[in-house]
Design a protein around this motif. Structure first.
Motif, PDB file in Angstrom:
ATOM      1  N   HIS A  24       7.131   0.660   6.831  1.00 18.58           N
ATOM      2  CA  HIS A  24       5.731   0.717   7.268  1.00 18.58           C
ATOM      3  C   HIS A  24       4.942   1.743   6.458  1.00 18.58           C
ATOM      4  CE1 HIS A  24       2.282   0.941   9.983  1.00 18.58           C
ATOM      5  NE2 HIS A  24       2.467   2.240  10.035  1.00 18.58           N
ATOM      6  N   TRP A  35       2.085  -0.558   5.106  1.00 20.70           N
ATOM      7  CA  TRP A  35       1.335  -0.784   6.339  1.00 20.70           C
ATOM      8  C   TRP A  35       0.007  -1.501   6.150  1.00 20.70           C
ATOM      9  CZ3 TRP A  35      -3.440   1.207   7.571  1.00 20.70           C
ATOM     10  CH2 TRP A  35      -3.913   2.233   6.741  1.00 20.70           C
ATOM     11  N   TRP A  80       1.295  -5.070  13.909  1.00 24.79           N
ATOM     12  CA  TRP A  80       2.510  -4.462  13.356  1.00 24.79           C
ATOM     13  C   TRP A  80       2.374  -2.940  13.387  1.00 24.79           C
ATOM     14  CZ3 TRP A  80       5.683  -7.137   9.081  1.00 24.79           C
ATOM     15  CH2 TRP A  80       5.804  -8.502   9.358  1.00 24.79           C
TER      16      TRP A  80
END
Length: 123
Positions: free
Chosen positions: A48, A52, A59
């Motif tokens: 992430h 990201w 998410w």
């Protein structure tokens, strides 16, 4: 219960595993039951941090919820001080100094590097 087993299973590509966990989390009301811990959290949070902006906001919300449940910055810092053995050479490193392959979920030191035919990415 958590969804670590979905992330740690290697049958699907890593992004599909994350998508499945997020789908389950949303389906079940965004509760704590599907939040990640341990090695699964380490893998997803490391991924992430790198990617990201490339994915749906849900998410990021899921990763943030797992991060918060872990203890936020203090929990993350404590996790980085934990030690893991390289699956290649057996040497032990702090998590902050070892990679984790998103394909086979094996820890690998930077001396050993990638492992053969695995299509995963080392984070």
């Amino acid at each position: 219960m958590n969804s670590n087993h979905v992330i740690l299973a290697c049958e699907l590509p890593f992004e599909e595993r994350i998508g499945e966990v997020v789908r389950l989390w949303i389906r079940d009301g965004r509760g704590r039951d599907h939040l990640l811990t341990g090695k699964a959290f380490f893998a997803v949070y490391s991924w992430h941090l790198k990617y990201w902006t490339d994915h749906d906001i849900t998410w990021a919300e899921f990763v943030t919820a797992s991060y918060d449940a872990l203890g936020r910055r203090d929990g993350w810092d404590a996790m980085l001080r934990e030690r893991a053995a390289c699956d290649g050479c057996g040497d032990r490193y702090r998590l902050e100094n070892i990679g984790l392959c998103t394909g086979c979920m094996r820890y690998t030191c930077y001396s050993c590097g990638a492992h053969g035919a695995c299509t995963g990415e080392t984070l």
